[in-house]
Design a protein around this motif. Structure first.
Motif, PDB file in Angstrom:
ATOM      1  N   MET A 124       0.848  -1.192   0.000  1.00  0.00           N
ATOM      2  CA  MET A 124       0.000   0.000   0.000  1.00  0.00           C
ATOM      3  C   MET A 124       0.889   1.249   0.000  1.00  0.00           C
ATOM      4  N   LEU A 134       2.236   1.959  -3.515  1.00  0.00           N
ATOM      5  CA  LEU A 134       1.230   2.555  -4.393  1.00  0.00           C
ATOM      6  C   LEU A 134       1.179   4.058  -4.188  1.00  0.00           C
ATOM      7  N   LYS A 135       1.270   4.530  -2.981  1.00  0.00           N
ATOM      8  CA  LYS A 135       1.243   5.966  -2.694  1.00  0.00           C
ATOM      9  C   LYS A 135       2.442   6.685  -3.286  1.00  0.00           C
ATOM     10  N   VAL A 168       2.143   6.878  -7.539  1.00  0.00           N
ATOM     11  CA  VAL A 168       1.182   7.789  -8.210  1.00  0.00           C
ATOM     12  C   VAL A 168       1.809   9.151  -8.496  1.00  0.00           C
ATOM     13  N   TYR A 174       1.344   0.068 -12.210  1.00  0.00           N
ATOM     14  CA  TYR A 174       0.320   0.729 -11.389  1.00  0.00           C
ATOM     15  C   TYR A 174      -0.886  -0.177 -11.175  1.00  0.00           C
ATOM     16  N   ASP A 175      -1.300  -0.792 -12.284  1.00  0.00           N
ATOM     17  CA  ASP A 175      -2.473  -1.685 -12.190  1.00  0.00           C
ATOM     18  C   ASP A 175      -2.192  -2.856 -11.241  1.00  0.00           C
ATOM     19  N   LYS A 194      -2.284  -1.621  -7.828  1.00  0.00           N
ATOM     20  CA  LYS A 194      -3.669  -1.362  -7.439  1.00  0.00           C
ATOM     21  C   LYS A 194      -4.382  -2.664  -7.071  1.00  0.00           C
ATOM     22  N   THR A 195      -4.097  -3.703  -7.871  1.00  0.00           N
ATOM     23  CA  THR A 195      -4.706  -5.018  -7.599  1.00  0.00           C
ATOM     24  C   THR A 195      -4.206  -5.567  -6.252  1.00  0.00           C
ATOM     25  N   HIS A 238      -3.120  -3.807  -3.872  1.00  0.00           N
ATOM     26  CA  HIS A 238      -3.694  -2.972  -2.816  1.00  0.00           C
ATOM     27  C   HIS A 238      -5.101  -3.454  -2.446  1.00  0.00           C
ATOM     28  N   ALA A 239      -5.863  -3.755  -3.505  1.00  0.00           N
ATOM     29  CA  ALA A 239      -7.251  -4.230  -3.254  1.00  0.00           C
ATOM     30  C   ALA A 239      -7.232  -5.551  -2.473  1.00  0.00           C
TER      31      ALA A 239
END
Length: 290
Positions: free
Chosen positions: A1, A4-5, A8, A32-33, A36-37, A39-40
């Motif tokens: 996480m 990801l920050k 961006v 990024y994707d 993001k995945t 992260h989810a």
């Protein structure tokens, strides 16, 4: 996480500078994707972990409550067991006391029973000795007119009226003297016995002057024997009783001459002194009711 920050802002810089090739841009977009995945997925794991933590917390509270409840129940059971044990010990002690009392009562009862058995054995032995001594002293002729029996611890000497009395009278005849003297000697030897003389008749009405009926005749005959035992043979009058039973105690049918002859009799009944047995009964152990 955290990655990801950071990614961006970097991507935004690249786009703003316009110095990035399409290939590089696509690579960055792919990263990024992926982030993001990831992260989810991490968010989902985090949420699930939070739910499990909440459940564990709830279960922990529930277990604590059940533990406390069980501890209280265990305490109550221990207190109940302690009371039960105390009550049991008290009952055991009381039971031991009751058992001890019961054993004492049984022992006392056994002792009393032995006294009764000994008294009866002694009485039976004396009765048998008395009977044997009397029958040995009688002649064969006397045995025809004298019947000696022991019934329920009592000696019955039955004398025929034609041997004892003058015909139709209550006066003692000469023939009876020797027999009565032998009976008197036995009575004198057995001082612990009382003597009842009992007169009996058949059912033929009496027709003698000054004798109203068979009641009078039977009583007068018994009285004559008692007085003879006292005056002529020295038997203590305190031991003597006289009774008349008239025609109402037959031992045979009055329909025949033989039956009437058997019913006309005088019985000398020799019994152990009742006061001795009453004294023995008074010694009986009393039962204790708790």
């Amino acid at each position: 996480m955290k990655n990801l920050k950071l990614f961006v802002p970097a991507l935004a810089v690249l786009l703003m500078t316009g110095c990035v090739s399409k290939k590089k841009l696509a690579e960055v977009q792919g990263n990024y994707d992926n982030l993001k995945t990831e992260h989810a997925a991490l968010q989902k794991d985090y949420n699930e972990a939070q739910v499990r933590i909440a459940e564990y917390t709830a279960d922990s509270k529930s277990l604590a409550a059940r533990l406390k409840e069980e501890q209280e129940r265990n305490k109550e059971m221990r207190e109940a067991y302690s009371k039960l044990q105390s009550s049991y010990q008290s009952n055991v002690q009381q039971g031991n006391v009751n058992i001890s009392k019961l054993v004492d009562e049984i022992n006392a009862s056994n002792k009393f029973i032995k006294q009764l058995v000994d008294a009866k054995t002694k009485s039976d032995s004396l009765n048998q000795a008395l009977t044997n001594k009397l029958t040995r002293s009688l002649t064969r002729q006397e045995m025809n007119d004298v019947d000696v029996q022991v019934l329920k611890g009592v000696v019955y000497i039955s004398l025929a009226d034609n041997m004892l009395y003058k015909s139709g009278s209550y006066e003692i005849g000469d023939r009876a003297g020797e027999t009565l003297s032998k009976i008197a000697k036995i009575i004198t030897d057995y001082k612990d016995y009382d003597v009842l003389v009992e007169g009996n008749t058949d059912n033929v009405p009496i027709s003698q002057k000054n004798i109203r009926n068979n009641w009078d005749l039977s009583a007068l005959r018994a009285s004559s024997v008692v007085q003879a035992l006292q005056n002529q043979y020295g038997v203590d009058p305190k031991r003597l009783s006289a009774a008349g039973r008239g025609e109402y105690n037959p031992v045979a049918s009055n329909a025949t001459a033989v039956g009437k002859q058997r019913n006309r009799r005088t019985q000398i009944i020799i019994t152990p002194k009742l006061d001795q047995f009453m004294d023995l009964i008074d010694e009986a152990p009393e039962q204790q009711n708790d």
